[in-house]
Design a protein around this motif. Sequence first.
Motif, PDB file in Angstrom:
ATOM      1  N   ILE A  94      43.703 -13.672  61.816  1.00  0.00           N
ATOM      2  CA  ILE A  94      42.549 -13.853  60.927  1.00  0.00           C
ATOM      3  C   ILE A  94      41.435 -12.949  61.435  1.00  0.00           C
ATOM      4  O   ILE A  94      40.964 -13.091  62.560  1.00  0.00           O
ATOM      5  N   SER A  95      41.007 -12.009  60.623  1.00  0.00           N
ATOM      6  CA  SER A  95      40.014 -11.034  61.053  1.00  0.00           C
ATOM      7  C   SER A  95      38.635 -11.672  61.202  1.00  0.00           C
ATOM      8  O   SER A  95      38.326 -12.700  60.584  1.00  0.00           O
ATOM      9  N   GLY A  96      37.800 -11.030  62.021  1.00  0.00           N
ATOM     10  CA  GLY A  96      36.431 -11.497  62.203  1.00  0.00           C
ATOM     11  C   GLY A  96      35.629 -11.532  60.917  1.00  0.00           C
ATOM     12  O   GLY A  96      34.936 -12.522  60.642  1.00  0.00           O
ATOM     13  N   PRO A  97      35.695 -10.475  60.072  1.00  0.00           N
ATOM     14  CA  PRO A  97      34.950 -10.514  58.817  1.00  0.00           C
ATOM     15  C   PRO A  97      35.349 -11.665  57.897  1.00  0.00           C
ATOM     16  O   PRO A  97      34.507 -12.237  57.214  1.00  0.00           O
ATOM     17  N   LEU A  98      36.656 -12.013  57.867  1.00  0.00           N
ATOM     18  CA  LEU A  98      37.063 -13.145  57.047  1.00  0.00           C
ATOM     19  C   LEU A  98      36.587 -14.450  57.669  1.00  0.00           C
ATOM     20  O   LEU A  98      36.101 -15.347  56.965  1.00  0.00           O
ATOM     21  N   VAL A 105      41.873  -9.329  50.974  1.00  0.00           N
ATOM     22  CA  VAL A 105      41.364  -9.115  49.617  1.00  0.00           C
ATOM     23  C   VAL A 105      40.411 -10.223  49.193  1.00  0.00           C
ATOM     24  O   VAL A 105      39.720 -10.098  48.175  1.00  0.00           O
ATOM     25  N   LEU A 106      40.346 -11.298  49.968  1.00  0.00           N
ATOM     26  CA  LEU A 106      39.431 -12.392  49.631  1.00  0.00           C
ATOM     27  C   LEU A 106      37.985 -12.078  49.985  1.00  0.00           C
ATOM     28  O   LEU A 106      37.067 -12.706  49.458  1.00  0.00           O
ATOM     29  N   ARG A 107      37.770 -11.122  50.881  1.00  0.00           N
ATOM     30  CA  ARG A 107      36.431 -10.929  51.433  1.00  0.00           C
ATOM     31  C   ARG A 107      35.403 -10.564  50.369  1.00  0.00           C
ATOM     32  O   ARG A 107      34.345 -11.209  50.268  1.00  0.00           O
ATOM     33  N   GLN A 108      35.684  -9.572  49.566  1.00  0.00           N
ATOM     34  CA  GLN A 108      34.709  -9.154  48.563  1.00  0.00           C
ATOM     35  C   GLN A 108      34.525 -10.196  47.456  1.00  0.00           C
ATOM     36  O   GLN A 108      33.387 -10.492  47.080  1.00  0.00           O
ATOM     37  N   PRO A 109      35.608 -10.785  46.903  1.00  0.00           N
ATOM     38  CA  PRO A 109      35.388 -11.830  45.898  1.00  0.00           C
ATOM     39  C   PRO A 109      34.568 -13.006  46.406  1.00  0.00           C
ATOM     40  O   PRO A 109      33.813 -13.613  45.640  1.00  0.00           O
ATOM     41  N   LEU A 110      34.696 -13.338  47.690  1.00  0.00           N
ATOM     42  CA  LEU A 110      33.909 -14.438  48.236  1.00  0.00           C
ATOM     43  C   LEU A 110      32.417 -14.127  48.194  1.00  0.00           C
ATOM     44  O   LEU A 110      31.593 -15.029  48.019  1.00  0.00           O
ATOM     45  N   ASP A 134      30.988 -11.556  46.068  1.00  0.00           N
ATOM     46  CA  ASP A 134      30.558 -11.178  44.713  1.00  0.00           C
ATOM     47  C   ASP A 134      30.800 -12.272  43.678  1.00  0.00           C
ATOM     48  O   ASP A 134      30.203 -12.242  42.600  1.00  0.00           O
ATOM     49  N   ARG A 135      31.723 -13.198  43.980  1.00  0.00           N
ATOM     50  CA  ARG A 135      32.098 -14.272  43.059  1.00  0.00           C
ATOM     51  C   ARG A 135      32.661 -13.736  41.742  1.00  0.00           C
ATOM     52  O   ARG A 135      32.523 -14.335  40.688  1.00  0.00           O
ATOM     53  N   LYS A 136      33.272 -12.579  41.827  1.00  0.00           N
ATOM     54  CA  LYS A 136      34.005 -12.009  40.701  1.00  0.00           C
ATOM     55  C   LYS A 136      34.999 -11.006  41.272  1.00  0.00           C
ATOM     56  O   LYS A 136      34.840 -10.527  42.401  1.00  0.00           O
ATOM     57  N   ILE A 137      36.035 -10.702  40.508  1.00  0.00           N
ATOM     58  CA  ILE A 137      37.052  -9.748  40.940  1.00  0.00           C
ATOM     59  C   ILE A 137      37.273  -8.737  39.838  1.00  0.00           C
ATOM     60  O   ILE A 137      37.486  -9.104  38.675  1.00  0.00           O
ATOM     61  N   THR A 138      37.167  -7.470  40.184  1.00  0.00           N
ATOM     62  CA  THR A 138      37.430  -6.390  39.239  1.00  0.00           C
ATOM     63  C   THR A 138      38.790  -5.791  39.558  1.00  0.00           C
ATOM     64  O   THR A 138      39.023  -5.341  40.681  1.00  0.00           O
ATOM     65  N   ILE A 139      39.677  -5.815  38.579  1.00  0.00           N
ATOM     66  CA  ILE A 139      41.042  -5.316  38.755  1.00  0.00           C
ATOM     67  C   ILE A 139      41.179  -4.018  37.975  1.00  0.00           C
ATOM     68  O   ILE A 139      41.057  -4.013  36.749  1.00  0.00           O
ATOM     69  N   ALA A 140      41.402  -2.938  38.686  1.00  0.00           N
ATOM     70  CA  ALA A 140      41.511  -1.623  38.048  1.00  0.00           C
ATOM     71  C   ALA A 140      42.938  -1.104  38.203  1.00  0.00           C
ATOM     72  O   ALA A 140      43.462  -1.024  39.316  1.00  0.00           O
ATOM     73  N   ARG A 141      43.548  -0.784  37.086  1.00  0.00           N
ATOM     74  CA  ARG A 141      44.877  -0.193  37.062  1.00  0.00           C
ATOM     75  C   ARG A 141      44.817   1.070  36.213  1.00  0.00           C
ATOM     76  O   ARG A 141      43.793   1.395  35.610  1.00  0.00           O
ATOM     77  N   ALA A 142      45.935   1.782  36.146  1.00  0.00           N
ATOM     78  CA  ALA A 142      45.946   3.041  35.402  1.00  0.00           C
ATOM     79  C   ALA A 142      45.647   2.824  33.925  1.00  0.00           C
ATOM     80  O   ALA A 142      44.979   3.640  33.289  1.00  0.00           O
ATOM     81  N   THR A 154      52.419 -16.141  49.203  1.00  0.00           N
ATOM     82  CA  THR A 154      51.795 -15.556  48.012  1.00  0.00           C
ATOM     83  C   THR A 154      51.408 -14.101  48.257  1.00  0.00           C
ATOM     84  O   THR A 154      50.838 -13.765  49.295  1.00  0.00           O
ATOM     85  N   SER A 155      51.688 -13.249  47.287  1.00  0.00           N
ATOM     86  CA  SER A 155      51.394 -11.825  47.433  1.00  0.00           C
ATOM     87  C   SER A 155      49.933 -11.534  47.127  1.00  0.00           C
ATOM     88  O   SER A 155      49.205 -12.360  46.576  1.00  0.00           O
ATOM     89  N   GLN A 156      49.526 -10.332  47.469  1.00  0.00           N
ATOM     90  CA  GLN A 156      48.154  -9.896  47.207  1.00  0.00           C
ATOM     91  C   GLN A 156      47.858  -9.909  45.710  1.00  0.00           C
ATOM     92  O   GLN A 156      46.785 -10.352  45.283  1.00  0.00           O
ATOM     93  N   VAL A 157      48.796  -9.432  44.896  1.00  0.00           N
ATOM     94  CA  VAL A 157      48.588  -9.389  43.444  1.00  0.00           C
ATOM     95  C   VAL A 157      48.510 -10.795  42.866  1.00  0.00           C
ATOM     96  O   VAL A 157      47.681 -11.076  41.994  1.00  0.00           O
ATOM     97  N   ALA A 158      49.361 -11.702  43.339  1.00  0.00           N
ATOM     98  CA  ALA A 158      49.315 -13.074  42.850  1.00  0.00           C
ATOM     99  C   ALA A 158      47.997 -13.750  43.212  1.00  0.00           C
ATOM    100  O   ALA A 158      47.491 -14.591  42.463  1.00  0.00           O
ATOM    101  N   MET A 159      47.426 -13.371  44.339  1.00  0.00           N
ATOM    102  CA  MET A 159      46.162 -13.971  44.772  1.00  0.00           C
ATOM    103  C   MET A 159      44.992 -13.451  43.934  1.00  0.00           C
ATOM    104  O   MET A 159      44.135 -14.219  43.499  1.00  0.00           O
ATOM    105  N   THR A 160      44.950 -12.149  43.685  1.00  0.00           N
ATOM    106  CA  THR A 160      43.798 -11.566  42.988  1.00  0.00           C
ATOM    107  C   THR A 160      43.996 -11.463  41.481  1.00  0.00           C
ATOM    108  O   THR A 160      43.027 -11.426  40.723  1.00  0.00           O
ATOM    109  N   GLY A 161      45.255 -11.410  41.029  1.00  0.00           N
ATOM    110  CA  GLY A 161      45.532 -11.155  39.617  1.00  0.00           C
ATOM    111  C   GLY A 161      45.805  -9.683  39.388  1.00  0.00           C
ATOM    112  O   GLY A 161      45.698  -8.855  40.299  1.00  0.00           O
ATOM    113  N   GLY A 162      46.165  -9.353  38.150  1.00  0.00           N
ATOM    114  CA  GLY A 162      46.371  -7.941  37.831  1.00  0.00           C
ATOM    115  C   GLY A 162      47.813  -7.533  37.778  1.00  0.00           C
ATOM    116  O   GLY A 162      48.173  -6.457  38.234  1.00  0.00           O
TER     117      GLY A 162
END
Length: 515
Positions: A378-382, A318-323, A325-333, A278-286
Motif C-alpha cells: 500500500i503506497s504512502g499516497p494512498l 487508480v483510486l487516488r485521483q477519484p478520491l 476529485d470525486r469523479k472519474i474521467t474515462i478516455a478511450r480512442a 478485481t481489475s483496474q478497468v472493473a474498478m474505474t469503469g470504461g
Amino acid sequence: MLAKTYSAAVMGLEATTITIEANLTRGVMFHLSGMADTAVKESYDRISAALPNIGFKTPTANLTINLSPADLKKEGSGFDLPMAVGILGADGQIDCSHLHEYMLVGELGLDGQLKPVRAVLPIAIRARKEKFKGLIVPRENVREAAIVNNLEVYGMDNLSDVVSFMNGSTSYEPTVVDTRKEFYEHQYSFDLDYADVKGQESVKRALEVASAGSHNILLIGPPGSGKSMMAKRLPSILPPLSLAESLETTQIHSVAGKLGNNVSLITQRPFRSPHHSTSQVAMTGGTAKATPGEISLAHFGILYLDELPEFSKATLEVLRQPLEDRKITIARANYTVEYPCSFMLVASMNPCPCGYYGDPTHRCVCTPGQIQRYTSRISGPLMDRFDLHVEVPVVPFKDLSKMQPGEPSSAIRERVIRARNIQTERFKAFKGVHSNSQMTERMLHEFAEPDAASLDMLRMAMERLKLSARAYGRILKVARTIADLEGSEKVQSQHIAEAIGYRNLDRGDWAERGI
C-alpha cells in the motif's frame, strides 16, 4: 415508403436522441448505416425471425435503415424494437401517424417477446427533455422509467402489443410510480445492525466518527476480530439518501445494468465490496461499452476493500485521483465519458501475512522482511487518503458471552445525522463541499483552528509519535467531526486527543514496519 421511429443512445450518463429511418424500395437487399456495433447489426436477423412468429410478414424489398446522427456510435440490442416498428411502418403494416410522439427501446426475442435492456432511466429523462409524449419499454424496465414524471411510460410484453397500441386497436394505461412513496418506504429497512456486534466499542466509535464526517477509514486487525462484520453494517448508520442523490445513484446503476427487474429507485446508500482480484478497468469503469466501474457504483455510498494489500498495486493506485476529485474521467480512442464517484472508502487488512502480528493469543510466524513487504504493498499516497487508522483487537470471551445486544444502529445514526446537519449548514456557502472530509486548507483555518493548548498537544504528538506532516490536516478534519458529534462550536483539546488516537499507522512503531 419511409417511416421514422425514435430511440436513444447512452454514453456515460447522458442519452442522445436517435432517429431510425426505415425505407423500402424495389429489390431484395438490406442496408444498415449509422455507426452500428455488432449487436445493432444483428437486430435485423432477430426482427426477420420474430415477425413471422407473431403473425406479421417480413418485407421482401430493398430495405435501408439509417441511424441518425450517423457519426455517433450506437451500441446494444435496445434498437431492436424501434427498428422493427420502423420496418412495419415502412411496409404499411402499422399506422405511422403517432410514431413521432413516442420513443421506443427494447430487445426483441425470436418469439416477439420484449426483453429488458440497460440504461432505460437516462433514456426516459431524454424523452421528457425532448418533449415526447411517451416512452415504450419492455415490461421489466417499466418501473425504472416511470419514476420520470410528466412522461407516459408503457411497459409492453411483446411486439404485438406495441403494434396494437400504435394502431389504436388496444388501449393501454401508462405505468405510474409514486416516486416519493417508493423513496421513503424502504429507507430504513436494514438487514444488518450494530446491535449484533458485541464488544469493540472503540472501533464502533471510530466508525461513527468516520460516518459523521464522511471520512475514509482503514481497519487493521487479526482474522476473526470482526473487521468485515462491522464494515458491512456501516450503511445502517449513514444519513439517508436525499431524493436527488437517490435519482443520481439510480441513474448510474441503470447505465451499468445493475438494477433488478421492476426496481424503480435505489433508496439506500450503496455498499460495494469488490473481490481483491478485481481489475483496474472493473474498478474505474470504461469497458468496451463505457459502463461505470465499482467506484461509480459506490457513488454516495461505501466502497469496501477487504484484504487491502491483496489488491493489485495498479488497481489501488487508480483510486487516488477519484478520491480527491470525486469523479472519474474515462478516455478511450472512441469515447470520453465522466462518471461521478463521491464515495467513502473503507478498507480492512491484517497486520502481517499470517495475520497475528501483535495478537496476544496467537504467535506471529512472519519475519520482519515479510511484514515489511506485505505492508509496503500500500503506497504512502494512498495511505494518506485514509483519515482514520484503527486497530481492531480480538474480542475477549467475556464480551462474546454477553447476552445483551450492543447499541442499535438507529441510535448511532441519529447522532451521525445531527453532526451532518451541522456540516451542511456550515458549508452551505461552499459549492461542492458537504462534509468535514472535503474541507480545504483555508476552511481548516476558518472552522477547525485549534486553540493554544490544543496546538501544543498536537505539536507534542507529532514529535513524540513521529506523525507525518500529512497527518496534520487529517487530524484537524477528524477533530472537527468529533466536535460536531458533541455539538461543540470550537475544536478543543479532547477532540484533538481523540483524533490523534486514530492515526495508528503514523506512529513510529508502525512506520518501522514499512507503512
